[in-house]
Scaffold this motif. Structure first.
Motif, PDB file in Angstrom:
ATOM      1  N   HIS A 100      31.276  44.660  50.545  1.00  0.00           N
ATOM      2  CA  HIS A 100      32.332  43.585  50.837  1.00  0.00           C
ATOM      3  C   HIS A 100      31.652  42.467  51.476  1.00  0.00           C
ATOM      4  CE1 HIS A 100      36.206  43.084  53.541  1.00  0.00           C
ATOM      5  NE2 HIS A 100      36.023  41.941  52.966  1.00  0.00           N
ATOM      6  N   HIS A 118      31.643  38.019  50.974  1.00  0.00           N
ATOM      7  CA  HIS A 118      32.211  36.648  50.057  1.00  0.00           C
ATOM      8  C   HIS A 118      31.740  35.754  49.790  1.00  0.00           C
ATOM      9  CE1 HIS A 118      36.362  38.209  51.281  1.00  0.00           C
ATOM     10  NE2 HIS A 118      35.691  38.744  52.196  1.00  0.00           N
ATOM     11  N   HIS A 159      38.167  36.857  47.955  1.00  0.00           N
ATOM     12  CA  HIS A 159      39.696  36.805  48.086  1.00  0.00           C
ATOM     13  C   HIS A 159      40.511  36.631  46.980  1.00  0.00           C
ATOM     14  CE1 HIS A 159      39.887  37.412  52.392  1.00  0.00           C
ATOM     15  NE2 HIS A 159      39.048  36.462  52.550  1.00  0.00           N
ATOM     16  N   GLU A 219      39.269  41.114  47.129  1.00  0.00           N
ATOM     17  CA  GLU A 219      40.041  41.591  48.365  1.00  0.00           C
ATOM     18  C   GLU A 219      41.384  41.021  48.225  1.00  0.00           C
ATOM     19  OE1 GLU A 219      38.346  40.160  52.190  1.00  0.00           O
ATOM     20  OE2 GLU A 219      39.353  41.812  53.116  1.00  0.00           O
ATOM     21  N   ASP A 271      31.335  42.592  55.330  1.00  0.00           N
ATOM     22  CA  ASP A 271      32.378  41.372  55.068  1.00  0.00           C
ATOM     23  C   ASP A 271      31.673  39.991  55.422  1.00  0.00           C
ATOM     24  OD1 ASP A 271      34.814  40.314  54.918  1.00  0.00           O
ATOM     25  OD2 ASP A 271      35.799  41.090  56.720  1.00  0.00           O
ATOM     26  N   HIS A 312      30.177  36.464  55.021  1.00  0.00           N
ATOM     27  CA  HIS A 312      30.771  35.330  54.779  1.00  0.00           C
ATOM     28  C   HIS A 312      29.825  34.058  54.703  1.00  0.00           C
ATOM     29  CE1 HIS A 312      34.601  37.096  55.218  1.00  0.00           C
ATOM     30  NE2 HIS A 312      35.190  36.132  54.739  1.00  0.00           N
TER      31      HIS A 312
HETATM   32 ZN   LIG Z   1      36.522  40.085  53.538  1.00  0.00          ZN
END
Ligand SMILES: [Zn+2]
Ligand SMILES: [Zn+2]
Length: 291
Positions: free
Chosen positions: A6, A8, A38, A63, A247, A249
């Motif tokens: 996961h 981004h 996303h 996501e 997650d 970023h």
């Molecule tokens: Zn995320």
């Protein structure tokens, strides 16, 4: 085997290009990385080229913003056919909702006395198709209104705060069915993050499993050890795959370094098997896992 499913890129609200996310994943010692921007598959192509060059595994995913009983639920969709019409329709509505929401949020923030314009946010968005609250948060940080994204959400952008505007989201159960029919595997991202433990209890997770949910992201920074233990037990009872991920970023989110949480290889195999089963049953042409 280090597997982080996961992350981004700038195809949504990360700070690096899709290729650079893959390069950073390789540099961090990961064997497999999942790119899950996303509501968008825009980064998949570039990420796959770099993954092949570097010899690192890549799982294309996204996501997706969904809602259940009025609460937002993030659904990770691994390996769906991004051209599946029902998926395209829903993603189009979600993205349109994001764009319309920007004007509304900026208007409310201005009403609350914050000096901010839509153009300033759009400059922050760059080439990302998914305009989101993190972009507004970055403008607030840049202006010194808040110190970081977390404070921006807590004080301005979360539900009940002056800048909050609701927007379109597909129902979680409906989206799980769409993802499965698109040949992908659906996994709930950070199910108990931001106080949503009461929304996704065991009974609800069982219902979602019955409509096709494949797994839950247990190991995530939003979950403390106690949450992780409880969720893992529920996943075991329900036969759901357990995933773990950062997650990541880029510099957009602190304490989410690549590989800070990982997915066990045996659970990864189950996830890929389930996705392959859904792909075969759907007859859709799904993206490849780069190995
Ligand atoms: Zn995320
Ligand atoms: Zn999320």
């Amino acid at each position: 085997m280090l597997i982080d499913l996961h992350t981004h890129s700038r195809a949504s609200d990360g700070t690096q290009s899709p290729g650079d996310v893959v390069r950073s994943a390789e540099a961090a010692g990961l064997d497999v990385v999942g790119l899950t921007d996303h509501d968008s598959a825009a980064g998949w192509g570039e990420a796959a080229v770099v993954a092949r060059e570097l010899g690192i595994g890549l799982v294309p995913g996204m996501e997706i913003s969904t809602k259940l009983y009025g609460s937002g639920v993030h659904l990770l969709a691994y390996l769906p056919d991004p051209t599946y019409p029902a998926l395209v329709d829903e993603l189009t509505k979600i993205l349109a909702g994001r764009t319309g929401r920007l004007a509304a949020m900026v208007g409310q923030l201005r009403d609350a006395g914050v000096d901010i314009t839509e153009d300033e946010v759009l400059a922050q968005v760059g080439d990302s198709p998914a305009i989101g609250r993190p972009h507004i948060a970055d403008v607030l940080v840049g202006k010194g209104v808040v110190a970081d994204r977390t404070q921006a959400f807590d004080e301005w952008l979360s539900w009940g705060r002056p800048g909050y505007v609701t927007r379109y989201a597909t129902r979680t159960d409906a989206m799980i069915e769409i993802v499965s029919a698109a040949g992908g595997a659906a996994v709930i991202a950070h199910p108990w993050g931001r106080g949503s433990r009461h929304v996704l209890d065991k009974d609800t997770l069982a219902e979602l499993r019955d409509v096709g949910l494949v797994g839950v992201e247990v190991d995530h920074q939003d979950h403390d050890d106690h949450d992780r233990d409880d969720l893992r037990r529920i996943a075991d009872d329900l036969g759901l795959v357990v995933t773990g991920a950062s997650d990541y970023h880029g510099t957009g989110k602190v304490d989410h370094d690549l590989g800070c949480n990982v997915t066990a290889p045996s659970e990864f195999d189950r996830l890929i098997e389930q996705a392959a089963e859904n792909a075969a049953a759907s007859g859709r042409s799904v993206p490849e896992v780069v190995r």
